[in-house]
Design an enzyme around this catalytic site. Sequence first.
Site, PDB file in Angstrom:
ATOM      1  N   TYR A 144       0.856  -1.185   0.000  1.00 54.92           N
ATOM      2  CA  TYR A 144       0.000   0.000   0.000  1.00 54.92           C
ATOM      3  C   TYR A 144       0.892   1.235   0.000  1.00 54.92           C
ATOM      4  CZ  TYR A 144      -3.373   3.485   1.744  1.00 54.92           C
ATOM      5  OH  TYR A 144      -4.163   4.595   1.894  1.00 54.92           O
ATOM      6  N   ASP A 239       9.291   2.834  -0.287  1.00 55.50           N
ATOM      7  CA  ASP A 239       8.236   3.467   0.500  1.00 55.50           C
ATOM      8  C   ASP A 239       8.513   3.122   1.954  1.00 55.50           C
ATOM      9  OD1 ASP A 239       6.030   4.247   1.884  1.00 55.50           O
ATOM     10  OD2 ASP A 239       4.556   3.475   0.444  1.00 55.50           O
ATOM     11  N   LYS A 267       4.296   9.241   8.537  1.00 56.33           N
ATOM     12  CA  LYS A 267       4.102   8.739   9.899  1.00 56.33           C
ATOM     13  C   LYS A 267       5.136   9.286  10.909  1.00 56.33           C
ATOM     14  CE  LYS A 267       1.033   5.210   8.381  1.00 56.33           C
ATOM     15  NZ  LYS A 267       1.040   4.506   7.106  1.00 56.33           N
TER      16      LYS A 267
HETATM   17  C1  LIG Z   1       0.338   4.928   5.699  1.00 54.67           C
HETATM   18  C2  LIG Z   1       1.083   4.604   4.464  1.00 54.67           C
HETATM   19  C3  LIG Z   1       1.061   5.441   3.336  1.00 54.67           C
HETATM   20  C4  LIG Z   1       0.127   6.602   3.223  1.00 54.67           C
HETATM   21  O1  LIG Z   1       0.386   7.602   4.143  1.00 54.67           O
HETATM   22  P1  LIG Z   1      -0.807   8.637   4.490  1.00 54.67           P
HETATM   23  O2  LIG Z   1      -0.150   9.621   5.400  1.00 54.67           O
HETATM   24  O3  LIG Z   1      -1.879   7.819   5.144  1.00 54.67           O
HETATM   25  O4  LIG Z   1      -1.243   9.229   3.215  1.00 54.67           O
HETATM   26  C5  LIG Z   1       1.912   5.154   2.283  1.00 54.67           C
HETATM   27  N1  LIG Z   1       2.728   4.099   2.317  1.00 54.67           N
HETATM   28  C6  LIG Z   1       2.768   3.266   3.374  1.00 54.67           C
HETATM   29  C7  LIG Z   1       3.719   2.122   3.364  1.00 54.67           C
HETATM   30  C8  LIG Z   1       1.931   3.473   4.463  1.00 54.67           C
HETATM   31  O5  LIG Z   1       1.927   2.617   5.480  1.00 54.67           O
END
Ligand SMILES: *Cc1c(COP(=O)(O)O)cnc(C)c1O
Length: 428
Positions: A144, A239, A267
């Site tokens: 994701y 990511d 995060k």
């Molecule tokens: C949470 C998450 C996102 C998206 O971040 P948001 O601040 O919710 O837009 C993207 N990549 C990973 C791996 C995530 O866990």
Amino acid sequence: MKFTNSKSIYEKSKNYIPGGVNSPVRAFGSVGMNPIFAKEAFGSKIVDLDNNEFIDYISSWGPLILGHGSKIVHEGVEEVFQKGITYGLSTEKELKLAELITELYPSAEMVRMVNSGTEATMSAIRLARGYTGKEKILKFEGCYHGHYDGLLVKSGSGALTFNMPTSKGLTEGITKDTLVGRFNDIADLERIFDNFGNKIAGVIIEPVAGNMGVIGADEKFLKTLRKLTIDHGALLIFDEVITGFRLGLEGAAGYYGIKPDLVCFGKIIGGGLPVGAYGGKREIMKEISPMGGVYQAGTLSGNPLAVHMGYNLLNHLKNNTQIFKQIENMAKDLEKGLAESAQKSGKKVTVNRVGGMLAVFMNDGPVNSFEDVMNSDTKLFEKYFKGMLKRNILLPPSQFEGLFLSAAHSTEEIKYTIESSYKVFELI
Ligand SMILES: *Cc1c(COP(=O)(O)O)cnc(C)c1O
């Protein structure tokens, strides 16, 4: 345990907010109950509107590595409030945070702040295309990367929970340039590069997948990916929205010893405020506006409050690296305890752990791919979740999410969680 007040606010919220929530997983849909509404939180504990107190293993989905209400993260915030919380001009603190991130994570030679992880991945993809002049993006099943259209194909997490591997509202034009590979499958990777290698602008991956439970990439898989991207002139995008500053100061890049071309953060780097960032090699980052022709902007990007709290947190981690070990050690104990508790009851359960991230799969295992994850018994997870909740333990309300430990969790809490797990597995 009563949830009367949460239920009442939920019923009202449904009239004004789609599903009553501002992010789907908060609806508790996949554990078959109404959502719990938060009232307050401190350290490792969260209290709901009915004054039930839980050990919190959601930790706001990752940012709170020091726990709720950390004095370290909040230090000096009052002063920022007094001096102004947004200017539309740059501040010195943005420089300090950028210096710190680039120092701790050397693959990011330059860094641009944005407001969420989604924005970070979306911008990194645009940059990869702008820099290489190529069109296709490769992502992996179950990973994701936020809700950017082009990456919302076979995503994990909320999308998995709600059985929407692909969202509605995506045009063919947007998704036709997104290739989807199989996580941890080297043969599949080679096949994709054989067929599309010279058309791929970038490959985006969660090196430790944290949105289909927790699955670490196989080292050989990542090394092959690094080699294939170099051979074909495609950018490798890590990511690290979850793993950044959680698996260690250098995130998954440090953990695996593999350097990406671009990296996405979120995060943790905002210390709990809405933040994201992307960074990478200077030569690539120079293509971003106003230096280069890849446009990207943000009214509140580099916001003084968010940057202040992010800096506090990263600086603390830099000077207290034992925190990563401390969290990992607790996670190890939890991994062992939860696995043994399941075993004792004869349930088919696999606990995956990488560093301080772990997931309990209701599944025989091993769980190394999206397909493996999908074999999980989500009904059993629902029972487990509810059983643990009754014992004041708040797990992530989905089989497809990981548990997040923080430095505020205690070994007593881990012990209590394991004891509870023995009882719950016996009952369900
Ligand atoms: C949470 C998450 C996102 C998206 O971040 P948001 O601040 O919710 O837009 C993207 N990549 C990973 C791996 C995530 O866990």
